[in-house]
Design a protein around this motif. Structure first.
Motif, PDB file in Angstrom:
ATOM      1  N   ILE B 137     111.462  84.364  53.703  1.00 20.39           N
ATOM      2  CA  ILE B 137     111.417  84.041  55.140  1.00 20.39           C
ATOM      3  C   ILE B 137     112.187  85.084  55.950  1.00 20.39           C
ATOM      4  CG2 ILE B 137     112.123  82.345  56.899  1.00 20.39           C
ATOM      5  CD1 ILE B 137     111.770  80.201  54.676  1.00 20.39           C
ATOM      6  N   PHE B 138     113.350  85.460  55.433  1.00 17.47           N
ATOM      7  CA  PHE B 138     114.206  86.366  56.200  1.00 17.47           C
ATOM      8  C   PHE B 138     114.059  87.836  55.781  1.00 17.47           C
ATOM      9  CE2 PHE B 138     115.922  82.248  57.045  1.00 17.47           C
ATOM     10  CZ  PHE B 138     116.389  82.325  58.341  1.00 17.47           C
ATOM     11  N   HIS B 139     113.098  88.110  54.931  1.00 15.83           N
ATOM     12  CA  HIS B 139     112.816  89.478  54.500  1.00 15.83           C
ATOM     13  C   HIS B 139     114.060  90.168  53.951  1.00 15.83           C
ATOM     14  CE1 HIS B 139     108.812  89.433  56.381  1.00 15.83           C
ATOM     15  NE2 HIS B 139     109.394  88.599  57.206  1.00 15.83           N
ATOM     16  N   ILE B 140     114.664  89.524  52.954  1.00 12.57           N
ATOM     17  CA  ILE B 140     115.889  90.089  52.393  1.00 12.57           C
ATOM     18  C   ILE B 140     115.670  90.407  50.923  1.00 12.57           C
ATOM     19  CG2 ILE B 140     118.283  89.551  51.784  1.00 12.57           C
ATOM     20  CD1 ILE B 140     118.214  87.860  54.411  1.00 12.57           C
ATOM     21  N   LYS B 141     116.176  91.565  50.524  1.00 15.40           N
ATOM     22  CA  LYS B 141     116.017  91.973  49.141  1.00 15.40           C
ATOM     23  C   LYS B 141     117.166  91.433  48.316  1.00 15.40           C
ATOM     24  CE  LYS B 141     115.152  96.001  47.217  1.00 15.40           C
ATOM     25  NZ  LYS B 141     115.165  97.469  47.114  1.00 15.40           N
ATOM     26  N   ASN B 142     116.841  90.993  47.107  1.00 16.98           N
ATOM     27  CA  ASN B 142     117.862  90.527  46.186  1.00 16.98           C
ATOM     28  C   ASN B 142     118.616  91.736  45.637  1.00 16.98           C
ATOM     29  OD1 ASN B 142     119.379  89.301  44.255  1.00 16.98           O
ATOM     30  ND2 ASN B 142     117.651  88.756  42.923  1.00 16.98           N
ATOM     31  N   ASP B 143     119.885  91.866  46.001  1.00 19.16           N
ATOM     32  CA  ASP B 143     120.645  93.024  45.520  1.00 19.16           C
ATOM     33  C   ASP B 143     121.690  92.653  44.466  1.00 19.16           C
ATOM     34  OD1 ASP B 143     122.287  91.692  47.222  1.00 19.16           O
ATOM     35  OD2 ASP B 143     122.758  93.396  48.512  1.00 19.16           O
ATOM     36  N   PHE B 144     121.502  91.484  43.848  1.00 18.25           N
ATOM     37  CA  PHE B 144     122.422  91.089  42.775  1.00 18.25           C
ATOM     38  C   PHE B 144     121.914  91.631  41.436  1.00 18.25           C
ATOM     39  CE2 PHE B 144     123.225  87.444  45.719  1.00 18.25           C
ATOM     40  CZ  PHE B 144     124.580  87.671  45.910  1.00 18.25           C
ATOM     41  N   SER B 145     122.838  92.048  40.597  1.00 15.66           N
ATOM     42  CA  SER B 145     122.454  92.422  39.237  1.00 15.66           C
ATOM     43  C   SER B 145     122.153  91.146  38.461  1.00 15.66           C
ATOM     44  CB  SER B 145     123.599  93.179  38.568  1.00 15.66           C
ATOM     45  OG  SER B 145     124.679  92.293  38.346  1.00 15.66           O
ATOM     46  N   SER B 146     121.537  91.292  37.294  1.00 11.36           N
ATOM     47  CA  SER B 146     121.171  90.077  36.551  1.00 11.36           C
ATOM     48  C   SER B 146     122.410  89.325  36.079  1.00 11.36           C
ATOM     49  CB  SER B 146     120.248  90.402  35.384  1.00 11.36           C
ATOM     50  OG  SER B 146     120.816  91.435  34.606  1.00 11.36           O
ATOM     51  N   GLU B 147     123.509  90.063  35.805  1.00 11.20           N
ATOM     52  CA  GLU B 147     124.764  89.383  35.411  1.00 11.20           C
ATOM     53  C   GLU B 147     125.307  88.571  36.590  1.00 11.20           C
ATOM     54  OE1 GLU B 147     125.256  93.210  34.741  1.00 11.20           O
ATOM     55  OE2 GLU B 147     123.717  92.592  33.313  1.00 11.20           O
ATOM     56  N   GLU B 148     125.290  89.218  37.763  1.00  9.80           N
ATOM     57  CA  GLU B 148     125.778  88.513  38.962  1.00  9.80           C
ATOM     58  C   GLU B 148     124.927  87.281  39.243  1.00  9.80           C
ATOM     59  OE1 GLU B 148     127.620  92.208  41.573  1.00  9.80           O
ATOM     60  OE2 GLU B 148     125.459  91.886  41.547  1.00  9.80           O
ATOM     61  N   GLN B 149     123.633  87.448  39.031  1.00 12.97           N
ATOM     62  CA  GLN B 149     122.705  86.342  39.224  1.00 12.97           C
ATOM     63  C   GLN B 149     123.077  85.164  38.317  1.00 12.97           C
ATOM     64  OE1 GLN B 149     120.293  87.201  41.432  1.00 12.97           O
ATOM     65  NE2 GLN B 149     118.551  85.841  41.126  1.00 12.97           N
ATOM     66  N   GLU B 150     123.416  85.489  37.069  1.00 17.97           N
ATOM     67  CA  GLU B 150     123.804  84.455  36.111  1.00 17.97           C
ATOM     68  C   GLU B 150     125.064  83.732  36.568  1.00 17.97           C
ATOM     69  OE1 GLU B 150     122.778  82.670  33.479  1.00 17.97           O
ATOM     70  OE2 GLU B 150     120.979  83.600  34.320  1.00 17.97           O
ATOM     71  N   GLN B 151     126.002  84.513  37.066  1.00 15.99           N
ATOM     72  CA  GLN B 151     127.259  83.956  37.534  1.00 15.99           C
ATOM     73  C   GLN B 151     127.024  83.012  38.719  1.00 15.99           C
ATOM     74  OE1 GLN B 151     130.155  86.952  38.604  1.00 15.99           O
ATOM     75  NE2 GLN B 151     131.734  85.407  38.889  1.00 15.99           N
ATOM     76  N   LEU B 152     126.117  83.428  39.607  1.00 14.21           N
ATOM     77  CA  LEU B 152     125.790  82.587  40.762  1.00 14.21           C
ATOM     78  C   LEU B 152     125.190  81.262  40.316  1.00 14.21           C
ATOM     79  CD1 LEU B 152     124.276  85.214  43.209  1.00 14.21           C
ATOM     80  CD2 LEU B 152     126.374  83.905  43.569  1.00 14.21           C
ATOM     81  N   ARG B 153     124.345  81.338  39.303  1.00 15.86           N
ATOM     82  CA  ARG B 153     123.733  80.113  38.793  1.00 15.86           C
ATOM     83  C   ARG B 153     124.792  79.152  38.272  1.00 15.86           C
ATOM     84  NH1 ARG B 153     117.947  80.371  37.893  1.00 15.86           N
ATOM     85  NH2 ARG B 153     117.260  82.491  38.270  1.00 15.86           N
ATOM     86  N   ARG B 154     125.821  79.719  37.644  1.00 13.58           N
ATOM     87  CA  ARG B 154     126.900  78.866  37.129  1.00 13.58           C
ATOM     88  C   ARG B 154     127.724  78.302  38.277  1.00 13.58           C
ATOM     89  NH1 ARG B 154     127.382  82.701  33.112  1.00 13.58           N
ATOM     90  NH2 ARG B 154     129.109  83.725  34.168  1.00 13.58           N
ATOM     91  N   GLN B 155     127.979  79.139  39.282  1.00 22.97           N
ATOM     92  CA  GLN B 155     128.805  78.708  40.421  1.00 22.97           C
ATOM     93  C   GLN B 155     128.111  77.646  41.257  1.00 22.97           C
ATOM     94  OE1 GLN B 155     129.696  82.183  42.714  1.00 22.97           O
ATOM     95  NE2 GLN B 155     131.401  82.791  41.416  1.00 22.97           N
ATOM     96  N   HIS B 156     126.814  77.720  41.348  1.00 20.98           N
ATOM     97  CA  HIS B 156     126.062  76.798  42.202  1.00 20.98           C
ATOM     98  C   HIS B 156     125.035  76.051  41.365  1.00 20.98           C
ATOM     99  CE1 HIS B 156     127.837  78.818  45.663  1.00 20.98           C
ATOM    100  NE2 HIS B 156     127.552  79.950  45.068  1.00 20.98           N
ATOM    101  N   PRO B 157     125.506  75.100  40.565  1.00 23.39           N
ATOM    102  CA  PRO B 157     124.589  74.434  39.644  1.00 23.39           C
ATOM    103  C   PRO B 157     123.483  73.657  40.387  1.00 23.39           C
ATOM    104  CG  PRO B 157     126.716  73.312  39.678  1.00 23.39           C
ATOM    105  CD  PRO B 157     126.881  74.577  40.458  1.00 23.39           C
ATOM    106  N   GLY B 158     123.756  73.322  41.641  1.00 21.57           N
ATOM    107  CA  GLY B 158     122.773  72.538  42.376  1.00 21.57           C
ATOM    108  C   GLY B 158     121.660  73.373  42.999  1.00 21.57           C
ATOM    109  N   CYS B 159     121.762  74.681  42.893  1.00 17.52           N
ATOM    110  CA  CYS B 159     120.826  75.554  43.596  1.00 17.52           C
ATOM    111  C   CYS B 159     119.537  75.769  42.835  1.00 17.52           C
ATOM    112  CB  CYS B 159     121.475  76.935  43.727  1.00 17.52           C
ATOM    113  SG  CYS B 159     122.086  77.238  45.326  1.00 17.52           S
ATOM    114  N   SER B 160     118.425  75.739  43.526  1.00 13.78           N
ATOM    115  CA  SER B 160     117.206  76.196  42.853  1.00 13.78           C
ATOM    116  C   SER B 160     116.889  77.604  43.354  1.00 13.78           C
ATOM    117  CB  SER B 160     116.042  75.246  43.106  1.00 13.78           C
ATOM    118  OG  SER B 160     116.008  74.864  44.448  1.00 13.78           O
ATOM    119  N   PHE B 161     116.707  78.496  42.378  1.00 13.71           N
ATOM    120  CA  PHE B 161     116.598  79.918  42.725  1.00 13.71           C
ATOM    121  C   PHE B 161     115.164  80.363  42.968  1.00 13.71           C
ATOM    122  CE2 PHE B 161     120.801  81.882  42.341  1.00 13.71           C
ATOM    123  CZ  PHE B 161     121.508  80.776  41.927  1.00 13.71           C
ATOM    124  N   ASP B 162     114.211  79.708  42.265  1.00 11.42           N
ATOM    125  CA  ASP B 162     112.859  80.265  42.305  1.00 11.42           C
ATOM    126  C   ASP B 162     112.010  79.680  43.431  1.00 11.42           C
ATOM    127  OD1 ASP B 162     113.546  81.635  39.916  1.00 11.42           O
ATOM    128  OD2 ASP B 162     113.373  79.687  38.924  1.00 11.42           O
TER     129      ASP B 162
END
Lengths: 496, 162
Positions: B137-162
């Motif tokens: 929607i906001f035309h933003i590129k994902n600039d997280f590395s895959s490790e950072e992405q994993e960490q985010l998933r752990r930090q925000h267990p309630g989030c749906s990413f896809d």
């Protein structure tokens, strides 16, 4: 395309409900940076609902507390429905996900801001089921919820988890309280590298002997650990790290929500300090006595004892006690207690027992643990003492506020645990107990519960002189109100 | 101030001329200052430029003209209701092409009402969306590395990413 500037992004993302806010934090590095600016300080969010449908009430409070950005590190819900304990736990868990430490506690009433009116309310249940294991029949038909209050906390720089105290018959070879304390210490050591939790919120089961648990904890925990809680309810919990499912709440004696320093906290995160202010409500009367014989009923719910005046051989008769009560006590609906100074080894505690009945030379009190040689005094609830106690608490909160202002700390939340003996039933009006907090810290998020046995231990820095006294301490109060105040000192101020 | 002036002419950053009524211009502090400058100066040859592109300026002026009567005189509750509905319709616009520019323009022109409305609109667009939907929607590129992405998933267990 030009990027929106920080001001605009801050404005937009600060409007998000918690769940979308979490998603926004994962969008990009820049968005993540903005979200951490919005949630740079600790935060408490709470809401109260009196919706007669428990399902609706829980939904309302969840919507309210998650309506603004927050990253829940812990959650506490106070409800009235024994029948609804599991349901409430499930509903909250679904929204917050498993990983958030949660305690759902059946108490005697709730305090907090009503989701409908936005007004602060103190609500005590009309009816409380003391009988134990049987869910109230009328609950089956729904719509008997009297109220729910939900508290969410975001406490960066601290690690939080729930740690349970199991009932001894789980494994009679282990001293369960010792294991409980070891578990708390192990969690704290892993989180902080030392053994002093910042704070412990305790929730006890009303069928368990919390007096001895709390007394033991009081002696085991370092002086700087603030303890607060409700000793007499019924609860369920979720834990972050503790690998446990709770098939039956009645196998649990208590659960501790432990707040420990996070040794990995980043240097730009400040410090959270917990303070405790107590409003007492008991008045001692008569001389000191000494227990000469004591026993308890087989299911360990009450004790029977005889006593004599210290230094005398005359056995105390109930008639003489009740004569004194008639002369002294002015409250129309009073309760009587004995405050017992117990020496167990080198440790001394003041423990209150509710006096149920006295006949001839025998007295019966609620709870166990009396032993010959214990000295005690009689206490009664007293309106004047209660109001004086409340004024003292008001002044202490005022002093705390001055200290907080002077140091440019920020009080971000409060939790009040007030005896079910107090509240509207006793004072005749609502909000007597929330006012000292609200007037000293206007606009600060506050919620609470009416309890049976208020756990309150630990002194604020301002009454350090009192700690010098060597009189026995009481970590478990009756007829009192306890103010648990959460303050934050930002990193720059904390450096000095 | 001369009462004869009812509208002023401004230039967009693209160089197009736009007319804006005096009462509408009062919704923005910078526009209001310009207005005073124009009215007090003797030579009105110079047309002030507003650093907002034409496409956006059209919308901003539309908003101002609609809200000016109420802002200047106060209005009844039924007007407020009607205005709210109008706002909702008004904000139905492309995120990248217009909404972003409206946000920047409202911020730059100190238009509280429009700024608040646009921020709320942007926030509402994210409600109930997954992380990748928001990016789209906001035309933003994902600039997280895959490790950072994993960490985010752990930090925000309630989030749906896809």
């Amino acid at each position: 395309m030009r990027r929106l500037n920080d001001d605009i992004m801050l404005n937009i993302l600060a409007r998000l409900p918690a769940e979308s806010f979490a998603s926004a934090a994962c969008v990009s590095k820049y968005w993540n940076h903005i979200t951490s600016q919005i949630l740079s300080r600790p935060k408490l969010a709470s809401a109260l609902s009196l919706n007669p449908s428990l399902l609706q009430a829980v939904k309302e409070v969840l919507d309210k507390v998650l309506g603004k950005p927050i990253r829940p590190h812990f959650a506490i819900a106070f409800i009235n429905e024994e029948y609804g304990l599991r349901l409430t736990q499930t509903l909250i868990t679904q929204r917050l996900k498993n990983k958030v430490p949660l305690v759902v506690h059946i108490s005697h009433g709730v305090m907090g801001k009503d989701v409908l009116s936005d007004e602060l309310r103190e609500v005590q249940w009309d009816y409380f089921d003391y009988s134990g294991n049987h869910p109230r029949l009328r609950s089956v038909f729904g719509n008997s919820n009297e109220g729910v209050v939900l508290v969410l906390g975001f406490v960066p720089g601290l690690k939080v988890d729930t740690i349970p105290l199991f009932h001894p018959h789980q494994d009679p070879t282990v001293d369960h309280v010792d294991k409980f304390i070891t578990d708390i210490q192990a969690f704290t050591a892993e989180a902080s590298g030392h053994l002093s939790p910042s704070a412990i919120m305790m929730f006890g089961d009303r069928r368990s002997d919390m007096n001895s648990v709390v007394a033991k904890m009081d002696h085991a925990m370092p002086k700087e650990t603030v303890m607060v809680g409700d000793a007499g309810g019924c609860f369920l919990f979720n834990s972050k790290n503790y690998p446990i499912t709770t098939p039956n709440p009645y196998l649990l004696d208590a659960v501790a929500l432990v707040f420990a320093d996070d040794r990995d906290k980043s240097p730009d995160v400040g410090d959270i300090d917990f303070h405790l202010v107590l409003a007492e409500g008991l008045m001692p009367f008569g001389p000191s006595f000494e227990v000469i014989a004591a026993g308890m009923n087989p299911s360990q719910e009450w004790s029977v004892f005889s006593a004599r005046m210290q230094g005398s051989h005359v056995v105390l008769s109930s008639n003489s006690v009740f004569e004194t009560v008639l002369e002294t006590v002015t409250d129309p609906n009073y309760e009587l207690y004995i405050g017992v100074t117990q020496r167990r080894g080198a440790e001394e505690s003041l423990i209150f027992y509710k006096l149920l009945v006295g006949q001839g030379f025998q007295f019966i009190v609620e709870g166990i643990g009396l032993a010959p040689g214990d000295s005690f005094m009689f206490y009664h609830t007293d309106m004047e003492a209660t109001l004086t106690g409340r004024d003292t608490a008001y002044d202490n909160l005022d002093t705390l506020k001055e200290i907080v202002d002077e140091n440019e700390y920020d009080v971000f939340g409060g939790l009040i645990l007030s005896s079910n003996f107090r509240g509207r039933r006793y004072f005749g009006v609502e909000n007597i107990d929330v006012m000292p907090f609200v007037e000293n810290f206007p606009g600060v998020e506050v919620a609470g519960s009416f309890s049976k046995g208020e756990i309150g231990r630990g002194c604020s820095s301002f009454d350090a002189e009192d700690e010098e006294e060597t009189i026995a301490r009481s970590p478990l109060h009756v007829s009192s109100a306890i103010y648990f105040v959460m303050a934050y000192s930002p990193a720059s101020a904390a450096d000095d | 101030m001369s009462s004869s002036v009812e509208a002023i002419t401004v230039l967009s950053s693209d160089g197009d001329e736009f007319k804006i009524t005096v009462s509408a211009a009062k919704l923005s502090k910078p526009l209001n200052w310009m207005l005073e400058d124009v009215c007090f100066s003797d030579d009105c040859d110079e047309v002030p430029t507003i650093e907002v592109n034409s496409k956006t300026l059209v919308k901003v002026i539309e908003y101002c003209e609609k809200h000016a009567p109420r802002a200047n005189s106060g209005a009844s509750d039924s007007d407020a209701e009607e205005l709210k509905k109008w706002d909702i319709e008004f904000m139905k616009m492309d995120v990248k092409d217009i909404l972003f520019h409206i946000l920047m323009a409202a911020n730059y022109l100190h238009m509280e009402g429009l700024y608040d409305l646009a921020c709320q609109t942007a926030a509402d667009l994210m409600k109930g969306m997954t992380v990748s939907q928001i990016r789209k929607i906001f035309h933003i590129k994902n600039d997280f590395s895959s490790e950072e992405q994993e960490q985010l998933r752990r930090q925000h267990p309630g989030c749906s990413f896809d």
